[in-house]
Design an enzyme around this catalytic site. Structure first.
Site, PDB file in Angstrom:
ATOM      1  N   LYS A  22       0.813  -1.217   0.000  1.00 38.75           N
ATOM      2  CA  LYS A  22       0.000   0.000   0.000  1.00 38.75           C
ATOM      3  C   LYS A  22       0.846   1.266   0.000  1.00 38.75           C
ATOM      4  CE  LYS A  22      -1.839   1.864   3.956  1.00 38.75           C
ATOM      5  NZ  LYS A  22      -1.837   3.314   4.159  1.00 38.75           N
ATOM      6  N   ASN A  23       1.782   1.349   0.949  1.00 36.44           N
ATOM      7  CA  ASN A  23       2.479   2.624   1.123  1.00 36.44           C
ATOM      8  C   ASN A  23       3.501   2.903   0.020  1.00 36.44           C
ATOM      9  OD1 ASN A  23       0.870   3.256   3.240  1.00 36.44           O
ATOM     10  ND2 ASN A  23       2.330   2.638   4.829  1.00 36.44           N
ATOM     11  N   CYS A 117      -5.594   8.126   8.885  1.00 36.18           N
ATOM     12  CA  CYS A 117      -5.937   7.605  10.219  1.00 36.18           C
ATOM     13  C   CYS A 117      -5.599   8.630  11.300  1.00 36.18           C
ATOM     14  CB  CYS A 117      -5.172   6.309  10.485  1.00 36.18           C
ATOM     15  SG  CYS A 117      -5.700   4.935   9.453  1.00 36.18           S
ATOM     16  N   ARG A 122      -0.852  15.168  13.173  1.00 36.67           N
ATOM     17  CA  ARG A 122      -0.039  14.691  12.049  1.00 36.67           C
ATOM     18  C   ARG A 122       0.433  15.914  11.255  1.00 36.67           C
ATOM     19  NH1 ARG A 122      -2.387   9.232   9.309  1.00 36.67           N
ATOM     20  NH2 ARG A 122      -0.262   9.194   8.523  1.00 36.67           N
ATOM     21  N   ASP A 307       3.185   0.481  12.331  1.00 39.92           N
ATOM     22  CA  ASP A 307       1.989  -0.068  11.680  1.00 39.92           C
ATOM     23  C   ASP A 307       1.722  -1.525  12.051  1.00 39.92           C
ATOM     24  OD1 ASP A 307       1.549   2.376  10.563  1.00 39.92           O
ATOM     25  OD2 ASP A 307       2.448   1.889   8.633  1.00 39.92           O
ATOM     26  N   ARG A 399      -9.136  -0.031   3.375  1.00 40.05           N
ATOM     27  CA  ARG A 399      -8.203   0.980   2.872  1.00 40.05           C
ATOM     28  C   ARG A 399      -6.840   0.366   2.576  1.00 40.05           C
ATOM     29  NH1 ARG A 399      -7.314   5.829   6.503  1.00 40.05           N
ATOM     30  NH2 ARG A 399      -5.658   5.861   4.974  1.00 40.05           N
TER      31      ARG A 399
HETATM   32  N1  EPU Z   1       6.168  14.343  11.450  1.00 36.34           N
HETATM   33  C1  EPU Z   1       6.362  15.664  11.777  1.00 36.34           C
HETATM   34  N2  EPU Z   1       6.321  16.582  10.760  1.00 36.34           N
HETATM   35  C2  EPU Z   1       6.114  16.244   9.461  1.00 36.34           C
HETATM   36  C3  EPU Z   1       5.908  14.882   9.143  1.00 36.34           C
HETATM   37  C4  EPU Z   1       5.939  13.947  10.162  1.00 36.34           C
HETATM   38  O1  EPU Z   1       6.561  16.014  12.935  1.00 36.34           O
HETATM   39  O2  EPU Z   1       6.094  17.137   8.600  1.00 36.34           O
HETATM   40  C5  EPU Z   1       6.216  13.331  12.527  1.00 36.34           C
HETATM   41  C6  EPU Z   1       4.860  12.652  12.723  1.00 36.34           C
HETATM   42  O3  EPU Z   1       4.021  13.388  13.572  1.00 36.34           O
HETATM   43  C7  EPU Z   1       5.271  11.314  13.322  1.00 36.34           C
HETATM   44  C8  EPU Z   1       6.617  11.031  12.639  1.00 36.34           C
HETATM   45  O4  EPU Z   1       7.084  12.286  12.131  1.00 36.34           O
HETATM   46  O5  EPU Z   1       5.480  11.455  14.679  1.00 36.34           O
HETATM   47  C9  EPU Z   1       6.585  10.044  11.489  1.00 36.34           C
HETATM   48  O6  EPU Z   1       5.615  10.438  10.534  1.00 36.34           O
HETATM   49  P1  EPU Z   1       5.764  10.063   8.990  1.00 36.34           P
HETATM   50  O7  EPU Z   1       5.822  11.318   8.208  1.00 36.34           O
HETATM   51  O8  EPU Z   1       6.865   9.079   8.831  1.00 36.34           O
HETATM   52  O9  EPU Z   1       4.373   9.357   8.705  1.00 36.34           O
HETATM   53  P2  EPU Z   1       3.478   9.436   7.391  1.00 36.34           P
HETATM   54  O10 EPU Z   1       4.358   9.590   6.215  1.00 36.34           O
HETATM   55  O11 EPU Z   1       2.374  10.390   7.606  1.00 36.34           O
HETATM   56  C10 EPU Z   1       3.612   6.901   6.856  1.00 36.34           C
HETATM   57  C11 EPU Z   1       2.639   5.801   6.604  1.00 36.34           C
HETATM   58  C12 EPU Z   1       1.951   5.418   7.915  1.00 36.34           C
HETATM   59  C13 EPU Z   1       3.009   5.037   8.950  1.00 36.34           C
HETATM   60  C14 EPU Z   1       4.068   6.137   9.087  1.00 36.34           C
HETATM   61  C15 EPU Z   1       5.229   5.735   9.968  1.00 36.34           C
HETATM   62  C16 EPU Z   1       1.927   6.215   4.342  1.00 36.34           C
HETATM   63  C17 EPU Z   1       0.850   6.650   3.430  1.00 36.34           C
HETATM   64  N3  EPU Z   1       1.637   6.246   5.634  1.00 36.34           N
HETATM   65  O12 EPU Z   1       2.858   7.997   7.358  1.00 36.34           O
HETATM   66  O13 EPU Z   1       1.200   4.265   7.594  1.00 36.34           O
HETATM   67  O14 EPU Z   1       2.392   4.847  10.209  1.00 36.34           O
HETATM   68  O15 EPU Z   1       4.601   6.462   7.788  1.00 36.34           O
HETATM   69  O16 EPU Z   1       5.849   4.604   9.490  1.00 36.34           O
HETATM   70  O17 EPU Z   1       2.999   5.816   3.911  1.00 36.34           O
HETATM   71  C18 EPU Z   1      -0.601   2.761   7.689  1.00 36.34           C
HETATM   72  O18 EPU Z   1      -0.205   2.245   6.639  1.00 36.34           O
HETATM   73  O19 EPU Z   1      -1.477   2.231   8.422  1.00 36.34           O
HETATM   74  C19 EPU Z   1      -0.033   4.042   8.121  1.00 36.34           C
HETATM   75  C20 EPU Z   1      -0.640   4.844   8.965  1.00 36.34           C
END
Ligand code: EPU
Length: 419
Positions: A22-23, A117, A122, A307, A399
């Site tokens: 997915k990701n 989610c 976020r 995850d 999803r």
């Molecule tokens: N963060 C910040 N600022 C930013 C971006 C992130 O402070 O601008 C913080 C977040 O608050 C969090 C940490 O950095 O504490 C990590 O966030 P990250 O950006 O890595 O998460 P994401 O890209 O929003 C993806 C996956 C999530 C998974 C996370 C962590 C996708 C679409 N989503 O989210 O997947 O939990 O990385 O590995 O790739 C899932 O598949 O169920 C899912 C939620």
């Protein structure tokens, strides 16, 4: 409302095949915009986040044609930098990859705030920091994100992330591939889906190196072209079925996996007493004795994935002795605990730390999927509990899990979807 009914208490046995990740899929789909050409994406999972991503791409001018159930042809020649419908972009988090892709191609992007989610706050400050560093002004007024390259085309830069962010790293890569000069991203995320995105971009003619390490180097090129790209297997889907096998005391061969991606999960499950035999692209998972509890801390790849937090929690409920699960990524990942408690789990949450008393005998109950991975955990607990469990809000699970009902029925689960 869609719900799932499980008649639990059956051991899962047989072979289950993992779908495309997915990701990685959601990043690669938006990345096709940068090609401005025809791309074929193979091993695409049939999940609603993919369906919505394709709708978003169509809304900005892409043509999309399914060649088979798992292969899609996307022509992004006529894509424009216009705003996609808010009702689509707010359905998922990854819609924000359209920003990096359109900003990189057109020097401009406009999109409503993404959804996804709910794990607490976020923020997207690191994405904005990367776009700023590449020479774009970004405004976020009225829940609309608009980014504009100050000089028409983005300019390469050094980006040092304050925290390890998957989405931020992906968006910076997307924006930088067509920027003028060489960009370096430091403190980059190292997840397999980062490598997948880099491979896809390189197949399209980009020059990305170092993906999979914490320093990614991107030499900007003038133009990309289309390609055919096969998505890697979904490590979280694989991990979920590994837990389902162990929790039900079953014996599953999990096919189409990259065992290396699953190391952090494998190590912890083995510590708990689960037997895992690794093959080139498969794993056999079963238990020969009782489970014992462990302490686990989630962290960015190659650490234990956040995850997998809710799914491993089910195993930690079942194991003997006390165990502590700490989530260092999200500040509100334990919303599922209240649901597991309805099924007799004994878990105490303080902040980002959950303590499991262990030796839980799960009881069937009516529960909710509070998010995608939480929903998967409720399914595993429902498969273990003897009797009938009902899980509401199953759309969350759809999803991210391709054909989960059919796959589980194929290995002996009594599970069906209603509504
Ligand atoms: N963060 C910040 N600022 C930013 C971006 C992130 O402070 O601008 C913080 C977040 O608050 C969090 C940490 O950095 O504490 C990590 O966030 P990250 O950006 O890595 O998460 P994401 O890209 O929003 C993806 C996956 C999530 C998974 C996370 C962590 C996708 C679409 N989503 O989210 O997947 O939990 O990385 O590995 O790739 C899932 O598949 O169920 C899912 C939620």
């Amino acid at each position: 409302m869609e719900k799932v009914i499980i008649d639990g208490g059956t051991k899962l046995e047989g072979t289950i095949t993992v779908s495309g990740m997915k990701n990685a899929a959601v990043a690669v789909l938006y990345a096709t915009v940068l090609a401005g050409d025809v791309c074929v994406i193979e091993n695409l999972p049939n999940i609603s986040d993919v369906v919505i991503s394709l709708e978003i791409l169509k809304s900005v001018g892409a043509t999309v044609e399914y060649i088979s159930e798992t292969e899609v042809k996307i022509d992004t020649t006529n894509v424009l930098d216009k705003m996609p419908p808010d009702k689509l972009t707010k359905k998922m988090r990854a819609s924000y990859y359209l920003i990096g892709a359109t900003l990189g191609r057109f020097g401009h992007s406009i999109i409503g705030y993404p959804g996804g989610c709910d794990f607490g706050v976020r923020p997207i400050d690191q994405h904005i920091k990367a776009f700023n560093a590449l020479g774009a002004d970004v405004s976020t007024e009225g829940n609309v994100i608009e980014a504009t390259a100050r000089e028409g085309r983005l300019k390469a830069s050094n980006i040092f992330f304050d925290c390890v962010t998957v989405g931020g790293t992906m968006n910076a890569m997307l924006a930088a591939v067509l920027a003028e000069g060489t960009t370096e991203i430091e403190n980059a995320a190292r997840e397999p889906h980062i490598v997948a995105l880099a491979n896809f971009l390189n197949f399209c003619g980009a020059n990305v190196s170092g993906a999979g390490t914490d320093k990614i180097k991107i030499k900007g090129v003038e133009k990309l072209h289309g390609c055919t790209y096969e998505l890697i297997p979904d490590m979280i889907e694989a991990g979920t079925y590994m837990i389902a096998a162990a929790a039900t005391g079953g014996n599953l061969y999990i096919d189409n996996v990259i065992p290396k991606h699953l190391e952090a999960i494998t190590v912890k499950m083995r510590e708990m007493g689960v037997t895992i035999d690794e093959y080139d692209d498969g794993m056999r998972v079963y238990c020969e004795g009782p489970l014992c509890n462990v302490d686990i801390k989630t962290s960015p790849y190659p650490g234990f994935p956040t995850d997998m937090n809710p799914q491993i929690a089910v195993l930690m409920c079942l194991a003997n002795g006390e165990g502590v699960l700490t989530d260092t990524i999200w500040d509100n990942r334990f919303r599922y605990v209240e649901e597991l408690k309805r099924m007799n789990a004994d878990i105490d949450v303080e902040g980002n730390m959950a303590t499991f008393a262990g030796s839980t005998v799960f009881k069937p109950a009516r529960v909710r999927a509070v998010d995608l991975r939480a929903g998967a955990a409720m399914i595993i607990a429902g498969l273990v509990a003897k009797g009938q469990t009902e899980i509401d809000d199953f759309f969350y699970v759809e999803r991210g899990y391709d054909n989960i009902i059919e796959k589980l029925r194929g290995v002996g689960a009594h599970i069906m979807k209603i509504g």
